[in-house]
Design a protein around this motif. Structure first.
Motif, short mmCIF file in Angstrom:
data_model
loop_
_atom_site.label_atom_id
_atom_site.label_comp_id
_atom_site.label_asym_id
_atom_site.label_seq_id
_atom_site.Cartn_x
_atom_site.Cartn_y
_atom_site.Cartn_z
N VAL A 84 0.85 -1.19 -0.08
CA VAL A 84 -0.06 -0.01 -0.24
C VAL A 84 0.80 1.24 0.19
CG1 VAL A 84 -1.86 -1.18 1.15
CG2 VAL A 84 -0.24 0.14 2.53
N ALA A 85 2.07 1.26 0.22
CA ALA A 85 3.01 2.10 0.65
C ALA A 85 3.47 2.79 -0.90
CB ALA A 85 4.16 2.02 1.13
N LEU A 107 -3.26 -3.61 17.60
CA LEU A 107 -2.74 -2.43 18.17
C LEU A 107 -1.08 -2.43 17.63
CD1 LEU A 107 -3.79 -2.10 21.86
CD2 LEU A 107 -4.58 -1.11 19.84
N ALA A 108 -0.23 -3.34 17.47
CA ALA A 108 0.97 -3.47 16.85
C ALA A 108 1.00 -3.39 15.49
CB ALA A 108 1.62 -4.91 17.21
N MET A 109 -0.09 -3.71 14.66
CA MET A 109 -0.08 -3.30 13.39
C MET A 109 -0.66 -2.01 13.13
SD MET A 109 -1.26 -6.93 11.35
CE MET A 109 -2.84 -7.39 12.77
N VAL A 110 -1.42 -1.82 13.84
CA VAL A 110 -2.11 -0.24 13.77
C VAL A 110 -1.02 0.84 13.93
CG1 VAL A 110 -3.69 1.37 14.62
CG2 VAL A 110 -4.80 -1.00 14.13
N ARG A 111 -0.32 0.60 14.84
CA ARG A 111 0.71 1.37 15.29
C ARG A 111 1.71 1.68 14.04
NH1 ARG A 111 1.54 -1.57 20.11
NH2 ARG A 111 0.26 -0.52 21.96
N GLU A 112 2.07 0.60 13.50
CA GLU A 112 3.00 0.36 12.30
C GLU A 112 2.27 1.22 10.96
OE1 GLU A 112 6.07 -0.53 14.41
OE2 GLU A 112 6.23 -0.23 12.24
N ASN A 117 2.06 6.34 7.36
CA ASN A 117 1.31 7.39 6.97
C ASN A 117 1.12 7.42 5.75
OD1 ASN A 117 0.17 9.69 7.28
ND2 ASN A 117 1.98 10.98 6.73
N VAL A 118 0.41 5.95 5.45
CA VAL A 118 0.19 5.78 3.93
C VAL A 118 -1.33 6.48 3.68
CG1 VAL A 118 1.68 3.99 3.64
CG2 VAL A 118 -0.64 3.61 4.50
N PRO A 119 -1.65 6.52 2.36
CA PRO A 119 -2.78 7.13 2.17
C PRO A 119 -4.07 6.01 1.95
CG PRO A 119 -1.43 7.88 0.28
CD PRO A 119 -0.81 6.68 1.42
#
Ligand SMILES: CC(C)(C)CCc1c(C(=O)O)[nH]c(=O)[nH]c1=O
Length: 309
Positions: A84-85, A107-112, A117-119
């Motif tokens: 997605v990046a 939470l670990a995935m959401v933090r990454e 900061n991908v659209p």
């Protein structure tokens, strides 16, 4: 006729996309969706680490749809975050589906994902498993509330949730009441497969899929009325959120019905698995033809305008 629409400040050439899990596992499948006529697409629900998933056969088409117990096979969130990046968002929007095996994994995935900061638009799969012996997160209202509170603390953008079907009005009310506590939950995708169905091969007197004694989620024609009900139930109960419709779509007419019921975008699962990405051009043509026949020029002319008697 104009099939374009806007959703979460993004422009979509049409409201069509895949359902997470279908034709979106790896680079090849994802590239095919990017090259297809789909207005957007979503990645396979991912976990912290790659997963092989369940033993095969784990997906089977049936006369009226499909049954699956894939077991979350995926390449791990790092692959999908990298994908997605790299995506060209000027071409079409892209969603990233997340299905952690625990609150901590989510939470670990959401933090990454936040750090990257991908659209990409995040779709949190609430059919993800909970503590063994307890219902899936979306059927355990306290666990769903806790999951959303924790994810909203960690994540900084609007996101959506993928919901299983509900079948009781009191459950529509309870689930919507929880979702409405979280304005950051900008959309609700209804529905995931109808869980724990059983398909049988009469000739061999055997179940169709290997995992879970043949029990699996069903999609396709079987689920359209339930999908439309869930789309409309959350459309009525969550006026500040958008709804994405999913379930039972294989012609432009069913796309039209999902939009009429309140969907802003429409996902395709079983029919995509069976026909391939060319389905999106067919669905777009069929939807445009139906709109033209009815004298509608844009989706807004009929979206969410289902009449009651
Ligand atoms: C059912 C879970 C394995 C917990 C999540 C992934 C998933 C799967 C799957 O990977 O088996 N199949 C579905 O129809 N919907 C899903 O959300």
């Amino acid at each position: 006729t104009d099939l374009s629409t806007r959703f979460l400040d993004c422009a979509f050439a049409n409201p069509l996309m895949n359902a997470s899990g279908v034709w979106c596992y790896d680079q090849t499948e994802l590239d095919a969706l990017n090259l297809s006529a789909a207005g957007a697409y979503v990645t396979k629900s991912c976990t912290l680490e790659p997963r092989a998933g369940n033993p095969e056969p784990r997906y089977k088409a049936t006369p009226l749809g499909s049954i699956n117990s894939m077991g979350l096979p995926n390449l791990g969130y790092r692959f999908y975050l990298d994908y997605v990046a790299k995506h060209d968002y000027a071409r079409k929007p892209l969603f990233m589906s997340v299905a952690g095996l625990s609150l901590e994994d989510n939470l670990a995935m959401v933090r990454e994902i936040k750090a990257a900061n991908v659209p990409a638009i995040m779709e949190l799969n609430l059919s993800c498993p909970n503590v063994p012996g307890k219902p899936q997160i979306a059927y355990d209202f306290d666990a769903m509330d806790a999951m959303l509170a924790a994810v909203c603390r960690e994540y900084d953008k609007p996101f959506g949730v993928k919901m299983p079907p509900y079948f009781d009005i009191a459950h529509f009310d309870a689930a919507a009441e929880i979702l409405n506590r979280y304005p950051q939950v900008a959309f609700v995708t209804c529905i995931n497969s109808i869980g724990n169905a059983l398909a049988i091969d009469t000739e061999t007197e055997t179940v169709l899929i290997k995992p879970k004694d043949g029990f699996g989620g069903i999609g396709g024609d079987y689920v359209l009325p339930t999908a439309l009900a869930n789309v409309n139930a959350f459309f009525r109960r969550c006026p500040d959120k958008k709804v994405i419709g999913c379930g039972g779509v294989k012609t432009g007419e069913q796309v039209f019905q999902h939009l009429l019921a309140g969907a802003s975008l429409v996902q395709v699962g079983t029919a995509l698995q069976e026909e391939g990405p060319a389905i999106f051009a067919r669905l777009a043509d069929e939807l445009a033809a139906l709109m033209a026949k009815k004298g509608y020029k844009t989706l807004g002319d009929f979206q969410g305008k289902l009449k009651t008697l």
